[in-house]
Design a protein around this motif. Structure first.
Motif, PDB file in Angstrom:
ATOM      1  N   GLU A  47       0.852  -1.180   0.000  1.00 12.95           N
ATOM      2  CA  GLU A  47       0.000   0.000   0.000  1.00 12.95           C
ATOM      3  C   GLU A  47       0.892   1.235   0.000  1.00 12.95           C
ATOM      4  N   ILE A  48       0.502   2.247  -0.752  1.00 10.99           N
ATOM      5  CA  ILE A  48       1.274   3.472  -0.854  1.00 10.99           C
ATOM      6  C   ILE A  48       0.476   4.601  -0.225  1.00 10.99           C
ATOM      7  N   GLU A  49       1.028   5.198   0.809  1.00 14.74           N
ATOM      8  CA  GLU A  49       0.364   6.327   1.446  1.00 14.74           C
ATOM      9  C   GLU A  49       0.711   7.607   0.698  1.00 14.74           C
ATOM     10  N   SER A  50      -0.297   8.452   0.483  1.00  9.97           N
ATOM     11  CA  SER A  50      -0.088   9.708  -0.231  1.00  9.97           C
ATOM     12  C   SER A  50      -1.057  10.750   0.291  1.00  9.97           C
ATOM     13  N   ALA A  51      -0.591  11.981   0.399  1.00  9.85           N
ATOM     14  CA  ALA A  51      -1.429  13.089   0.868  1.00  9.85           C
ATOM     15  C   ALA A  51      -1.894  13.965  -0.282  1.00  9.85           C
ATOM     16  N   LEU A  52      -1.796  13.470  -1.508  1.00  8.95           N
ATOM     17  CA  LEU A  52      -2.026  14.324  -2.672  1.00  8.95           C
ATOM     18  C   LEU A  52      -3.464  14.326  -3.168  1.00  8.95           C
ATOM     19  N   THR A  53      -3.945  13.171  -3.614  1.00  5.09           N
ATOM     20  CA  THR A  53      -5.231  13.120  -4.318  1.00  5.09           C
ATOM     21  C   THR A  53      -6.168  12.125  -3.665  1.00  5.09           C
ATOM     22  N   LEU A  54      -7.412  12.554  -3.474  1.00  7.19           N
ATOM     23  CA  LEU A  54      -8.443  11.698  -2.899  1.00  7.19           C
ATOM     24  C   LEU A  54      -9.561  11.506  -3.914  1.00  7.19           C
ATOM     25  N   GLN A  55      -9.903  10.256  -4.163  1.00  7.38           N
ATOM     26  CA  GLN A  55     -11.052   9.913  -4.984  1.00  7.38           C
ATOM     27  C   GLN A  55     -12.101   9.313  -4.054  1.00  7.38           C
TER      28      GLN A  55
END
Length: 409
Positions: free
Chosen positions: A69-77
């Motif tokens: 799993e890759i955590e990211s604070a950029l884009t939410l769908q």
């Protein structure tokens, strides 16, 4: 049925620890036929034969770099909505410039930003590299070779400091937009304004296909409305979470590849027929549908494949990016074609069809959608690279299951 306490069987948790994977991955192995689960008498849960688990373990390539799993604070769908760092993307597309949205994705701050800069020596180098290509080369082909040339010429490309990366990304975008073949607009104009003459099928024609003299007094000139639509498209397509090209870019960044190499990795994945080239397929479909919408739809349905530009793996009832672009096209005749086809399908139009409709509405090249997609996604790839540079290096390596010739006992 296994007996409880049978030492020849392992629980799901024990299997996960032995194989160094998550419990969800154990169940995935079951669905793929790599493991067989049995029920335990008098208890809930599954058990797995220890011998089978050892067989899988002996064929697995064990390492500490598995990322599931890759955590990211950029884009939410979320549902059928799209957000950049908590802000509605359709709203950003109508209220913010691409430069400001890039700054938001790169730094988390939404502030007014100057136009992407233009480095004249870099533009000359990029144009020289592009000139080597044959006339049949697509705009995305030109972008790929230009990025490679610019990277090779940048002696500071291995500086992975966040400020150095964002500075390089701004200059790269400004250079690429300027270096593409075609008339060059003012350097302080918006990206859409600068790209418009470079993406038109006939740069000497008005984008709407109608003479400029037909504009009503006080109305927005066709060129201005087209440029605004291109600016909106660039914002709408800047990022879309962990799409395949973005994962490719993050893998490159994990190896501490420089920004140009990260962008090249993304462009390589984008060139796949199921990803970045999809807008061109939708363009070709609309080109036929403009003359006979139902006939074009019928002919395509006979192939047994999905209708180009319809449906999505993530969205369920609508693509917010497509809706935002369609709103900008208003009552243009191409929208009647889109509506007719949509009425007779069981799906919804996606951003690929919206880019195709935009291209037809403003007399753009058939490959204009691909170029817009690629340029926009450079913003997102840069943001993901910045996240990856801050994470442990070399953390991407899927667990491998050897299926070749068995080794001698």
């Amino acid at each position: 049925m296994a007996a409880e306490g049978d030492e020849d069987y392992l629980t799901t948790a024990q299997v996960a620890r032995r194989l160094r994977v998550k419990p969800e991955t154990v169940y995935a192995y079951v669905s793929r036929g790599l493991l067989t689960s049995v029920r335990a008498r008098g208890r809930r849960g599954s058990l797995f034969a220890a011998a089978d688990v050892e067989r899988v373990a002996s064929r697995s390539v064990e390492h500490s770099g598995v990322v599931e799993e890759i955590e990211s604070a950029l884009t939410l769908q979320s549902g059928d909505e799209l957000y950049y760092r908590g802000r509605s993307v359709p709203d950003l597309a109508t209220r913010s410039t691409l430069e400001s949205v890039a700054h938001l994705l790169w730094t988390g701050e939404l502030t007014e930003q100057p136009p992407f800069p233009v480095d004249r020596p870099s533009v000359d180098l990029a144009r020289a590299a592009i000139a080597v290509l044959p006339p049949t080369a697509r705009r995305t082909d030109q972008l790929r070779i230009a990025v490679a040339a610019l990277g090779a010429a940048d002696p500071l490309r291995f500086d992975l400091d966040p400020t150095a990366i964002t500075t390089a990304a701004r200059t790269l975008l400004g250079t690429l937009i300027t270096a593409l073949p075609g008339p060059t607009a003012a350097a302080d104009a918006s990206p859409g304004t600068r790209l418009l003459p470079k993406l038109q099928a006939n740069p000497n024609a008005t984008p709407s296909g109608a003479p400029a003299s037909q504009d009503s007094e006080g109305a927005t000139p066709p060129s201005a409305s087209a440029a605004a639509a291109l600016d909106a498209a660039l914002v709408l397509l800047a990022d879309h979470g962990l799409a395949v090209s973005t994962v490719a870019a993050r893998v490159a960044a994990s190896a501490r590849a420089n920004l140009y190499a990260v962008v090249s990795a993304g462009l390589g994945a984008l060139d796949g027929q199921y990803h970045g080239t999809a807008p061109t397929l939708a363009y070709d479909f609309l080109a036929r549908a403009k003359h006979d919408p139902l006939g074009a739809l019928s002919d395509h349905l006979r192939t047994g494949t999905g209708v180009p530009g319809f449906g999505h793996k993530i969205y369920r009832t609508r693509d917010p990016r497509a809706e935002a672009l369609f709103t900008l096209l208003g009552d243009h005749p191409i929208m009647q074609v889109v509506q007719t086809i949509t009425t007779h399908t069981k799906s919804f139009p996606n951003s690929d069809l919206a880019l195709a409709a935009l291209s037809h509405a403003h007399s753009l090249r058939p490959d204009a959608g691909e170029a817009l997609f690629a340029l926009a996604r450079i913003v997102g790839w840069t943001a993901h690279a910045l996240e990856e540079y801050a994470a442990p290096a070399l953390r991407y390596r899927a667990p491998g299951i050897y299926t070749g010739t068995p080794t001698p006992d």
